[in-house]
Structures are given as structure tokens and as C-alpha cells.
Design a protein around this motif. Structure first.
Motif, PDB file in Angstrom:
ATOM      1  N   GLU A  46       0.846  -1.210   0.000  1.00 31.29           N
ATOM      2  CA  GLU A  46       0.000   0.000   0.000  1.00 31.29           C
ATOM      3  C   GLU A  46       0.881   1.261   0.000  1.00 31.29           C
ATOM      4  OE1 GLU A  46      -2.623   0.274   3.394  1.00 31.29           O
ATOM      5  OE2 GLU A  46      -2.983   2.392   2.971  1.00 31.29           O
ATOM      6  N   ALA A  47       1.935   1.243   0.818  1.00 31.15           N
ATOM      7  CA  ALA A  47       2.843   2.402   0.866  1.00 31.15           C
ATOM      8  C   ALA A  47       3.495   2.612  -0.501  1.00 31.15           C
ATOM      9  CB  ALA A  47       3.903   2.190   1.940  1.00 31.15           C
ATOM     10  N   VAL A  48       3.960   1.526  -1.095  1.00 35.88           N
ATOM     11  CA  VAL A  48       4.652   1.633  -2.387  1.00 35.88           C
ATOM     12  C   VAL A  48       3.687   2.121  -3.473  1.00 35.88           C
ATOM     13  CG1 VAL A  48       5.835   0.286  -4.189  1.00 35.88           C
ATOM     14  CG2 VAL A  48       6.415  -0.058  -1.770  1.00 35.88           C
ATOM     15  N   THR A  49       2.471   1.616  -3.452  1.00 35.88           N
ATOM     16  CA  THR A  49       1.470   2.046  -4.448  1.00 35.88           C
ATOM     17  C   THR A  49       1.219   3.546  -4.337  1.00 35.88           C
ATOM     18  OG1 THR A  49       0.430  -0.108  -4.320  1.00 35.88           O
ATOM     19  CG2 THR A  49      -0.900   1.632  -5.278  1.00 35.88           C
ATOM     20  N   ASP A 138      -8.054  -2.399   2.101  1.00 42.53           N
ATOM     21  CA  ASP A 138      -8.212  -3.175   0.868  1.00 42.53           C
ATOM     22  C   ASP A 138      -7.688  -2.362  -0.321  1.00 42.53           C
ATOM     23  OD1 ASP A 138      -9.449  -4.518  -1.424  1.00 42.53           O
ATOM     24  OD2 ASP A 138     -10.599  -5.602   0.109  1.00 42.53           O
ATOM     25  N   ALA A 139      -6.802  -2.978  -1.098  1.00 39.92           N
ATOM     26  CA  ALA A 139      -6.146  -2.252  -2.202  1.00 39.92           C
ATOM     27  C   ALA A 139      -7.157  -1.745  -3.225  1.00 39.92           C
ATOM     28  CB  ALA A 139      -5.123  -3.164  -2.878  1.00 39.92           C
ATOM     29  N   ARG A 140      -8.371  -2.300  -3.217  1.00 40.47           N
ATOM     30  CA  ARG A 140      -9.392  -1.848  -4.174  1.00 40.47           C
ATOM     31  C   ARG A 140     -10.028  -0.531  -3.740  1.00 40.47           C
ATOM     32  NH1 ARG A 140     -12.171  -7.723  -3.853  1.00 40.47           N
ATOM     33  NH2 ARG A 140     -11.602  -7.327  -1.677  1.00 40.47           N
ATOM     34  N   ASP A 141      -9.736  -0.090  -2.504  1.00 37.33           N
ATOM     35  CA  ASP A 141     -10.327   1.150  -1.981  1.00 37.33           C
ATOM     36  C   ASP A 141      -9.225   2.093  -1.492  1.00 37.33           C
ATOM     37  OD1 ASP A 141     -12.860  -0.111  -2.259  1.00 37.33           O
ATOM     38  OD2 ASP A 141     -12.601  -1.060  -0.302  1.00 37.33           O
TER      39      ASP A 141
END
Ligand code: UTP
Length: 297
Positions: A46-49, A138-141
Motif C-alpha cells: 500500500e505504501a509503495v502504491t 483493501d487495495a481496491r479502496d
């Protein structure tokens, strides 16, 4: 570069994880797997994204498993290479190549505020993101990118908030807000750690994502141990909210997506199922089984 541009993330992973004993006796709770990846990998991803590739982990006892997970494992890589198992090799390498990860020890786990203070030397004079290592968004949100935008445009501290059922607010830090939300952002004027349900100032709970100015370290240094003898980040944020000239004020970004407190047993199971039903490899079978299981219980 703007003064409030963020490039570093801090992830504390030094808690004792007592809610998950005995699984966490010899292993940090952040290493528990959600399907086939440890919780911590979701958080680093999540941090990298969000563009933060410099990650500082604040570790405690049993840190070896964490460090090893983000390190190379020559023997395993060699074995998979020999077998021509490129899919699994890619999965093994994914965590190694993910980010530039640094480590600092907390020593005694004297609370989240104390863990954050251990990041002071690495962060120095810049704003930074703080992601709690057991809290999975959640990576989708997406949430963190919006928080970074709010920080960069206002220069204020930003915390993530989520509306919770009023009967659950005693489990969280709770925000006192001023005025209505504009584009999902509210002004926070106070914070109360784990209030009684009938005394809570709102139903907005603080969840484990923050974008903080470096002045928070000075405030933490002045913060006396609070609840449970621990140095509470909530107390330092409260001081920032009440004294915006010292450290910037505090804004809240209201998150409406899926979030899992993986340090909690029930939420951990829900996270496994929510992520599992949408997986390409196991989703269909898991859904079918869940329907059958539903008739059994
Ligand atoms: P928690 O309060 O959920 O962690 O902290 P805990 O104390 O391990 O939980 P239980 O209640 O005993 O099960 C939130 C995050 O802050 C870290 C934890 O690792 C977790 O990621 N933390 C907490 C620290 O790094 N140091 C601390 O002293 C406390």
C-alpha cells in the motif's frame, strides 16, 4: 520539492499482539498470512502504491521473521529456478524487491507514540506517512494517496477516520470534529482514546493511517505516558489539534472502503474471506463452499 511532499513511510510492528496469543508467542502478528501473503506485505504494498518506497519498520522482539521475509532466500530461489517454477519464483522475489526497507528497534513496547518516536532520526525534518502494521486497507479502496494529497495541499496533519457503529466506538480513538465534511475531509479539534459509548463525541473512529509533520516528534517527546502507562499517539495528536501554530492542525479524511484490523481474530477471519472470494485461484470454490456452509450453520 514542496515542503510537505512525502517520500517516507513508517510502519510500527513492535506490539505484543496479545489478542492473538498463542499464535503470536514466537512470531509478530504482522507475519500472520492473509491467504498466501503475510499481513505486513499488504501494508508495504500500500505504501509503495502511494509512491512511498522508503519504508522504516519499527520492530520488537521476534523481528527475524519480518526481516527475512523482505530479504533474499538464495536456497529457495535456486530450488525454484532449477525446477523452472517461474510463477512461484516471482512471488518469492516480489517481497524482496518491493521497497527500500530500513529497521529500527523499539526496545520495550511502550506504546504507539513511543514506537513512532523511534523513527525521528530516520525521518528528520520531513513529513511522513504512518501505517499501522496490523491494519489492512483493501487495495481496491485507495486511501493513502488521498491523505497525501490533503497533506501536500494544506500542510496539516492528516488522520484516517471511519464511521463505526456507536456501540463499537469504545474500541477506538474517537474524533471531535468542527463543522461538516467537505469532499470527505473534516477539521479535527480533539481526540478521545477509547471513550465510553454514551460519552463519545462522534461515531468517527481513528484508523491506522496518518500523514504527520515532523513537529509531532517534539510533541511526543513532551507527552507523558497516558492510558496503560504507554505513550499515546492520540495524546500527541490532541496537542497538535489544540495548538495548530506549533505543529499544524489536524484534518480527518473519512474512509468509506474496506478495512481489516488483522490484530483482531474475528476481523482477521473476515479479511481472509473477503479477499479470498475475489481471488482468481480460489475465489469460485470458496464462494461455492461458503454457500454450502451457510446452510450448515
Ligand atoms: P496495537 O495496540 O493493535 O498492538 O497497536 P498490540 O499492543 O500488539 O495489540 P494487542 O492488543 O496486544 O493485541 C497498533 C500497531 O502499533 C504497533 C503494533 O505492532 C501494531 O502494528 N505497536 C504498538 C508498536 O509498534 N509498539 C507498541 O508499543 C505498541
Amino acid at each position: 520539492m514542496s515542503r510537505f511532499k512525502v517520500t517516507k513511510a513508517v510502519i510500527p510492528v513492535a506490539g505484543l499482539g496479545t489478542r492473538f496469543l498463542p499464535a503470536t508467542k514466537a512470531m509478530p502478528k504482522e507475519m500472520l498470512p492473509l491467504i498466501d501473503k503475510p499481513v505486513i506485505q499488504y501494508v508495504v504494498e500500500e505504501a509503495v502504491t502511494a509512491g512511498l518506497e522508503d519504508v522504516l519498520m519499527v520492530t520488537g522482539r521476534n523481528k527475524n521473521a519480518l526481516e527475512n521475509h523482505f530479504d533474499r532466500v538464495a536456497e529457495l530461489e535456486h530450488n525454484l529456478e532449477q525446477k523452472g517454477d517461474t510463477d512461484r519464483l516471482a512471488k518469492v522475489m516480489a517481497s524482496t524487491d518491493l521497497a527500500n526497507i530500513h529497521y529500527v528497534r523499539q526496545g520495550d513496547p511502550k506504546g504507539l507514540g513511543h514506537a513512532v518516536l523511534r523513527a525521528k532520526a530516520h525521518i528528520a525534518e520531513h513529513s511522513f506517512a504512518l501505517l499501522l502494521g496490523d491494519d489492512v486497507i483493501d487495495a481496491r479502496d485507495p486511501l493513502l494517496s488521498k491523505m497525501l494529497e490533503v497533506h501536500e495541499s494544506t500542510g496539516e496533519n492528516v488522520v484516517a477516520l471511519m464511521e463505526v457503529d456507536p456501540t463499537q466506538i469504545h474500541l477506538y480513538g474517537c474524533a471531535v470534529i468542527d463543522g461538516d465534511a467537505k469532499d470527505g475531509v473534516v477539521r479535527i479539534t480533539g481526540l478521545v482514546e477509547k471513550p465510553k459509548n454514551d460519552e463519545a463525541p462522534s461515531n468517527l473512529a481513528v484508523i491506522g493511517r496518518y500523514v504527520l509533520r515532523p513537529e509531532i516528534f517534539d510533541i511526543l517527546e513532551d507527552t507523558k505516558p497516558g492510558r496503560g502507562g504507554e505513550i499515546q499517539l492520540t495524546d500527541a495528536l490532541m496537542a497538535a489539534a489544540q495548538n495548530p501554530d506549533r505543529a499544524g492542525g489536524v484534518l480527518g479524511v473519512i474512509f468509506k472502503g474496506r478495512r481489516y484490523d488483522t490484530g483482531d481474530k474475528l476481523d482477521f477471519i473476515k479479511a481472509t474471506l473477503r479477499l479470498g472470494v475475489d481471488r482468481e485461484d480460489i475465489g469460485q470454490d470458496l464462494r461455492a463452499w461458503l454457500h454450502e456452509f451457510n446452510n450448515e450453520i
